[in-house]
Design an enzyme around this catalytic site. Structure first.
Site, short mmCIF file in Angstrom:
data_model
loop_
_atom_site.label_atom_id
_atom_site.label_comp_id
_atom_site.label_asym_id
_atom_site.label_seq_id
_atom_site.Cartn_x
_atom_site.Cartn_y
_atom_site.Cartn_z
N SER A 66 0.83 -1.21 0.00
CA SER A 66 0.00 0.00 0.00
C SER A 66 0.86 1.25 0.00
O SER A 66 0.46 2.29 -0.52
CB SER A 66 -0.93 0.00 1.22
N LYS A 70 0.99 4.12 -5.31
CA LYS A 70 0.41 5.45 -5.14
C LYS A 70 0.72 6.35 -6.34
O LYS A 70 1.78 6.24 -6.96
CB LYS A 70 0.97 6.11 -3.87
N CYS A 104 -2.81 11.09 1.18
CA CYS A 104 -1.64 10.38 1.68
C CYS A 104 -0.77 11.41 2.40
O CYS A 104 -0.19 12.29 1.76
CB CYS A 104 -0.85 9.72 0.56
N ASN A 106 2.08 10.94 3.95
CA ASN A 106 3.50 10.79 3.66
C ASN A 106 3.88 11.48 2.36
O ASN A 106 4.83 12.27 2.31
CB ASN A 106 3.87 9.30 3.61
N LYS A 278 -9.19 4.22 7.94
CA LYS A 278 -8.12 3.38 8.45
C LYS A 278 -8.57 2.76 9.77
O LYS A 278 -9.47 3.26 10.45
CB LYS A 278 -6.85 4.21 8.71
N SER A 309 -3.34 -0.54 6.50
CA SER A 309 -3.64 0.21 5.29
C SER A 309 -3.87 -0.77 4.15
O SER A 309 -3.06 -1.67 3.94
CB SER A 309 -2.48 1.15 4.94
N HIS A 314 0.68 -1.71 8.29
CA HIS A 314 1.63 -0.78 7.66
C HIS A 314 3.00 -0.97 8.29
O HIS A 314 3.13 -1.22 9.49
CB HIS A 314 1.13 0.65 7.87
N MET A 318 1.12 5.67 8.41
CA MET A 318 0.63 6.58 7.40
C MET A 318 0.63 8.00 7.97
O MET A 318 0.28 8.20 9.13
CB MET A 318 -0.81 6.21 7.01
N GLY A 319 1.01 8.98 7.15
CA GLY A 319 1.07 10.36 7.64
C GLY A 319 -0.28 10.88 8.07
O GLY A 319 -0.40 11.59 9.08
#
Length: 396
Positions: A66, A70, A104, A106, A278, A309, A314, A318-319
């Site tokens: 995941s 992207k 997203c 990140n 999430k 995720s 993950h 995730m950010g």
């Protein structure tokens, strides 16, 4: 037999935070892919190498996780007080769809750098040396992100000594501010807590009833206590991702949480909405060894968080989920706040599978309703490759 030639499209392959993705300027996409719709989705699926029944994305730019499946589309902003518009597409690995339902966090850290290097930011706003402040409109969730991008001798500075757990090598620090991160466009009529409760009893038929904090901040997120679902909060990927029964159980909990948050109307819809919400589980601090072999001591963190995720644990965090963690931690009484020891706090450092991360949030109560003005954290970003991606001309 006629064969369709490949076409090439200008693109940049970037790491942002603990994710990687293929970045495009909107104007560089083929005309029919410059607008939302089937052509755009088919193009991005083919670029990444999906759908792939083998789950490897060998015939594309994706990395079969995941975090590496992207895509990003950036354009000059038409909105006042913003430099660029940023649209994020989470590409399914084994199914033929692109999920546009969330951001997203990140890759948000790479958008400012990409925008400057691609000439999308007014040159008058970019210093030769110092810090460029890039005002980003996050189009998926209609929110503002402020990126502080270091500049050296007229170019984006990418190298440096900032270390981010989950990323092998140090790089330049990029500070991100997620403004007013509660997601208005998502379920619950715009409420940060769509059910009206800081903690709910989430009933999942056949599995059990779980205490849950369901929050819209950064990205819609369901938090449960690790011990309630049979975990300690110190797990690494291998402990969970190889257990299909456990993953199915957590996905069922996520689907019921999505229903309760008002994000979907039927449980079947959850399969087509993998990116949001999430689901994460929290626990009080414990010492553990991260995936790199680094020792994380209980005394150095406020709580433990593990997040899933696209159906898998993950490798880091995730950010956008980090924004949800920071926001929930700042509000006394949520499961995240209680795992961190309760009380009022403006920042937390949490342990994840790759190490630790610090995130801050400014929360206040107005007329009985909680609001968060911004959440902030530091990431890093780097161009890995630039040039063109190629796809068969009849792929979209």
């Amino acid at each position: 037999m006629a064969h369709a030639p490949q076409i090439k499209i200008p693109a940049t392959y970037m790491r942002g935070g603990t994710s990687k993705g293929v970045f495009f300027r909107l104007q560089d996409l083929p005309e029919r892919a410059q607008v939302p719709g089937e052509a755009r989705d088919k193009l991005l699926l083919r670029v990444i190498g999906s759908p792939d029944p083998y789950g490897k994305q060998i015939d594309g730019m994706g990395g079969a996780t995941s975090s590496t499946s992207k895509t990003v589309i950036v354009s000059k902003s038409t909105r006042a007080d913003h430099d660029v518009d940023y649209l994020f597409g989470q590409v399914s690995i084994d199914k033929a769809f692109v999920d546009w339902s969330g951001n997203c966090g990140n890759l948000s850290s790479a958008v400012g750098s990409f925008a400057i290097a691609s000439g999308l930011v007014d040159a008058a706003r970019v210093p030769k040396d110092g810090m460029a402040v890039v005002r980003i409109w996050q189009a998926n969730i209609a929110k503002t992100i402020i990126a502080h991008v270091p500049m050296t001798n007229g170019e984006v500075q990418e190298t440096g000594d900032f270390e981010l757990d989950g990323v092998t090598f140090p790089a330049a620090e990029v500070q991100l501010e997620f403004m007013d991160p509660a997601a208005e466009e998502e379920g619950g009529g715009g409420a940060m807590f769509p059910t009206g409760q800081l903690v709910d009893d989430l009933e999942v038929p056949g599995i059990g009833t779980f205490k849950a904090t369901m929050i819209n901040a950064g990205i819609p997120t369901i938090f449960v206590n690790a011990e309630d679902i049979g975990y300690t909060g110190t797990e690494l990927q291998d402990a969970i991702n190889g257990d299909t029964h456990a993953l199915g159980r957590v996905e069922t909990i996520r689907a019921h949480g999505a229903m309760k948050m008002g994000l979907i109307k039927t449980l079947d819809e959850a399969a087509k909405r993998q990116h949001t919400p999430k689901i994460a589980f929290v626990a009080k601090p414990q010492s553990y060894t991260a995936s790199s072999g680094k020792r994380v001591e209980a005394a150095d963190i406020d709580l433990l968080v593990r997040a899933l995720s696209m159906g898998k644990l993950h490798h880091a965090m995730m950010g956008t989920a980090a924004v949800a963690i920071g926001t929930a931690a700042a509000i006394p009484g949520t499961l995240v706040n209680l795992a961190a020891g309760g009380g009022e706090r403006e920042a937390v450092r949490f342990g994840h599978p790759s190490g630790t991360l610090r995130v801050g949030a400014e929360a206040r109560q107005v007329n009985g309703e909680w609001t968060v003005t911004k959440a902030a954290m530091s990431r890093s970003a780097r161009v890995l490759m630039e040039g063109w991606v190629r796809v068969p001309g009849d792929a979209f």
